[in-house]
Enzyme design. Structure first.
Site, mmCIF file in Angstrom:
data_model
loop_
_atom_site.group_PDB
_atom_site.id
_atom_site.type_symbol
_atom_site.label_atom_id
_atom_site.label_comp_id
_atom_site.label_asym_id
_atom_site.label_seq_id
_atom_site.Cartn_x
_atom_site.Cartn_y
_atom_site.Cartn_z
ATOM 1 N N SER A 22 -6.221 -44.117 31.559
ATOM 2 C CA SER A 22 -7.362 -44.377 32.448
ATOM 3 C C SER A 22 -7.351 -45.772 33.081
ATOM 4 O O SER A 22 -7.685 -45.900 34.270
ATOM 5 C CB SER A 22 -8.676 -44.146 31.698
ATOM 6 O OG SER A 22 -8.794 -42.788 31.377
ATOM 7 N N THR A 67 -14.150 -41.649 24.904
ATOM 8 C CA THR A 67 -13.250 -40.689 24.317
ATOM 9 C C THR A 67 -13.674 -40.514 22.877
ATOM 10 O O THR A 67 -14.635 -41.137 22.419
ATOM 11 C CB THR A 67 -11.779 -41.129 24.503
ATOM 12 O OG1 THR A 67 -10.928 -40.097 24.023
ATOM 13 C CG2 THR A 67 -11.461 -42.426 23.781
ATOM 14 N N LYS A 71 -17.798 -39.477 22.222
ATOM 15 C CA LYS A 71 -18.363 -38.585 23.250
ATOM 16 C C LYS A 71 -19.643 -37.886 22.786
ATOM 17 O O LYS A 71 -20.577 -37.716 23.560
ATOM 18 C CB LYS A 71 -17.343 -37.496 23.598
ATOM 19 C CG LYS A 71 -16.220 -37.952 24.496
ATOM 20 C CD LYS A 71 -15.288 -36.771 24.744
ATOM 21 C CE LYS A 71 -14.392 -37.047 25.912
ATOM 22 N NZ LYS A 71 -13.544 -35.913 26.266
ATOM 23 N N ASP A 107 -14.950 -33.538 32.519
ATOM 24 C CA ASP A 107 -13.690 -32.854 32.140
ATOM 25 C C ASP A 107 -13.589 -31.462 32.770
ATOM 26 O O ASP A 107 -12.547 -31.080 33.304
ATOM 27 C CB ASP A 107 -13.588 -32.729 30.615
ATOM 28 C CG ASP A 107 -13.229 -34.049 29.942
ATOM 29 O OD1 ASP A 107 -12.586 -34.894 30.590
ATOM 30 O OD2 ASP A 107 -13.597 -34.234 28.768
ATOM 31 N N TYR A 235 -0.434 -31.458 29.130
ATOM 32 C CA TYR A 235 0.416 -31.976 30.213
ATOM 33 C C TYR A 235 1.677 -32.657 29.685
ATOM 34 O O TYR A 235 2.472 -33.184 30.454
ATOM 35 C CB TYR A 235 -0.363 -32.924 31.142
ATOM 36 C CG TYR A 235 -1.140 -34.015 30.444
ATOM 37 C CD1 TYR A 235 -0.541 -35.210 30.091
ATOM 38 C CD2 TYR A 235 -2.486 -33.836 30.163
ATOM 39 C CE1 TYR A 235 -1.256 -36.201 29.452
ATOM 40 C CE2 TYR A 235 -3.217 -34.820 29.525
ATOM 41 C CZ TYR A 235 -2.598 -36.002 29.171
ATOM 42 O OH TYR A 235 -3.307 -36.976 28.530
HETATM 43 P P1 NAP Z 1 -9.849 -30.268 19.837
HETATM 44 O O1 NAP Z 1 -11.223 -30.703 20.159
HETATM 45 O O2 NAP Z 1 -9.253 -30.659 18.534
HETATM 46 O O3 NAP Z 1 -9.816 -28.646 19.946
HETATM 47 C C1 NAP Z 1 -8.650 -27.918 19.669
HETATM 48 C C2 NAP Z 1 -8.945 -26.427 19.709
HETATM 49 O O4 NAP Z 1 -7.719 -25.742 19.508
HETATM 50 C C3 NAP Z 1 -9.894 -25.954 18.622
HETATM 51 O O5 NAP Z 1 -10.573 -24.805 19.059
HETATM 52 C C4 NAP Z 1 -8.910 -25.598 17.494
HETATM 53 O O6 NAP Z 1 -9.403 -24.638 16.604
HETATM 54 C C5 NAP Z 1 -7.794 -24.977 18.302
HETATM 55 N N1 NAP Z 1 -6.518 -25.051 17.610
HETATM 56 C C6 NAP Z 1 -5.923 -26.145 17.091
HETATM 57 N N2 NAP Z 1 -4.737 -25.814 16.540
HETATM 58 C C7 NAP Z 1 -4.608 -24.476 16.705
HETATM 59 C C8 NAP Z 1 -3.605 -23.544 16.336
HETATM 60 N N3 NAP Z 1 -2.475 -23.919 15.707
HETATM 61 N N4 NAP Z 1 -3.794 -22.233 16.653
HETATM 62 C C9 NAP Z 1 -4.929 -21.845 17.296
HETATM 63 N N5 NAP Z 1 -5.930 -22.686 17.653
HETATM 64 C C10 NAP Z 1 -5.751 -23.996 17.363
HETATM 65 O O7 NAP Z 1 -8.833 -30.757 20.921
HETATM 66 P P2 NAP Z 1 -9.101 -30.992 22.480
HETATM 67 O O8 NAP Z 1 -9.437 -32.410 22.704
HETATM 68 O O9 NAP Z 1 -10.007 -29.941 22.977
HETATM 69 O O10 NAP Z 1 -7.635 -30.784 23.060
HETATM 70 C C11 NAP Z 1 -7.060 -29.499 23.131
HETATM 71 C C12 NAP Z 1 -5.844 -29.530 24.051
HETATM 72 O O11 NAP Z 1 -6.253 -29.890 25.364
HETATM 73 C C13 NAP Z 1 -4.793 -30.557 23.623
HETATM 74 O O12 NAP Z 1 -3.533 -30.020 23.879
HETATM 75 C C14 NAP Z 1 -5.039 -31.727 24.554
HETATM 76 O O13 NAP Z 1 -3.859 -32.453 24.822
HETATM 77 C C15 NAP Z 1 -5.517 -31.019 25.808
HETATM 78 N N6 NAP Z 1 -6.429 -31.863 26.611
HETATM 79 C C16 NAP Z 1 -6.119 -32.046 27.916
HETATM 80 C C17 NAP Z 1 -6.950 -32.806 28.707
HETATM 81 C C18 NAP Z 1 -6.590 -33.008 30.156
HETATM 82 O O14 NAP Z 1 -7.222 -33.838 30.825
HETATM 83 N N7 NAP Z 1 -5.638 -32.262 30.672
HETATM 84 C C19 NAP Z 1 -8.104 -33.395 28.167
HETATM 85 C C20 NAP Z 1 -8.388 -33.176 26.825
HETATM 86 C C21 NAP Z 1 -7.533 -32.410 26.045
HETATM 87 P P3 NAP Z 1 -10.073 -25.019 15.190
HETATM 88 O O15 NAP Z 1 -11.465 -25.495 15.508
HETATM 89 O O16 NAP Z 1 -10.010 -23.749 14.451
HETATM 90 O O17 NAP Z 1 -9.223 -26.120 14.592
#
Ligand code: NAP
Length: 289
Positions: A22, A67, A71, A107, A235
């Protein structure tokens, strides 16, 4: 543009923050537009957030991003909330003006703007979303606010966030016109049926993210059909196994890089009133890796 006595402050609060893209994104945009602002990172844990926010308002911050883990805590510290921030229960952007701290969550807006670049308009469409964490919740809420007709959320039933996810699904069904269905992540037959009826599939789980690049959250790629748009919020890598297999199945695909860029662009607009110069900032981010 040099930092002077009139330079206005924006930044990021959270812990850790040192890896964040950022500062590069916002400071590049300030420089390109000749705006007298700076963006800095502050490592602030949840128990220090209230004090940090009080300090920032005292010195006249324009606004800031948050972050994890800050949040969710910021919801209670905000004087006002946007609809998206209230429904998600998380604030990623704050604007401070006339003594009021208003919390936003940009987001989901970032994701759906990125989908728009690929010709996808959520209005009246059916969506499968994998995962119910922070990023997925933001995408779900903004999708419902942007008139998705049906949203299937496939999440693990044993998750510690289950109660939170169920409450979110109830709120969306009550407060939006979108029909939201919570399904079991492991129910492959329900997933096949939902994908067959869907226009877009979004992966909001970390499955496929570096270094775990050999996995896809869709174990059976025959579920992917050419009329499906497939998006991965990941990404890094730029092309996950899911996106590779979806491309081979004839789907339109995109990754999460522009979601990151556009959530920042939305914050930038809230603070400065200007549009972020997207192509130049995108080039700078690409060169930074
Ligand atoms: P998060 O809050 O930890 O949420 C992760 C989600 O995925 C939860 O629902 C979790 O389920 C599930 N999960 C984790 N491991 C899993 C597995 N092995 N099999 C099935 N489900 C699984 O994480 P987040 O911040 O939302 O990030 C999620 C993804 O989005 C990451 O890859 C991150 O890099 C990406 N992201 C991208 C951006 C962007 O700007 N492009 C922004 C934020 C995040 P449980 O609750 O059961 O653990």
């Amino acid at each position: 543009m040099p930092i002077t006595g009139t330079t206005r402050l924006t930044g990021l609060l959270g812990s850790p923050v040192s890896h964040s893209l950022s500062p590069l994104m916002h400071n590049t945009a300030f420089q390109l537009l000749g705006l007298d602002y700076v963006y800095l990172c502050f490592d602030v844990k949840e128990d220090g957030l209230e004090e940090a926010v009080r300090g920032l308002t005292t010195i006249g911050v324009v606004g800031f991003n948050l972050t994890m883990p800050d949040k969710t805590r910021m919801v209670d510290l905000s004087d006002e909330l946007s609809d998206a921030a209230r429904l998600i229960g998380a604030v990623n952007t704050v604007r401070y003006t006339k003594g009021i701290l208003k919390g936003y969550n940009t987001d989901g807006e970032g994701f759906w703007r990125s989908a728009g670049d690929h010709g996808f308009d959520p209005a009246g469409k059916t969506c499968v979303l994998l995962g119910a964490g922070g990023a997925s919740s933001a995408v779900a809420v903004q999708g419902a606010l942007n008139q998705l007709s049906t949203l299937y959320i496939f999440a693990r039933p044993g998750s510690k966030r289950r109660a939170h996810t169920e409450a979110l699904v109830c709120r969306l069904n009550e407060e939006t016109d979108c029909h939201v269905i919570l399904a079991d992540y492991h129910d492959s037959s329900a997933l096949r049926d939902a994908l067959g009826a869907s226009d877009i599939l979004i992966n909001g789980t970390p499955v496929g993210m570096s270094p775990d690049e050999a996995h896809s959250p869709i174990a059976d790629a025959s579920m992917l059909h050419p009329s499906l748009v497939v998006a991965d919020l990941i990404y890094h890598p730029q092309e996950t196994l899911l996106l590779k297999e979806a491309k081979a199945a004839g789907c339109t695909v995109f990754n999460g890089m522009d979601m990151l860029l556009y959530q920042g662009a939305a914050a930038f607009r809230l603070w400065t009133g200007h549009e972020m110069p997207i192509p130049a900032v995108r080039r700078t981010l690409a060169f930074s890796k």
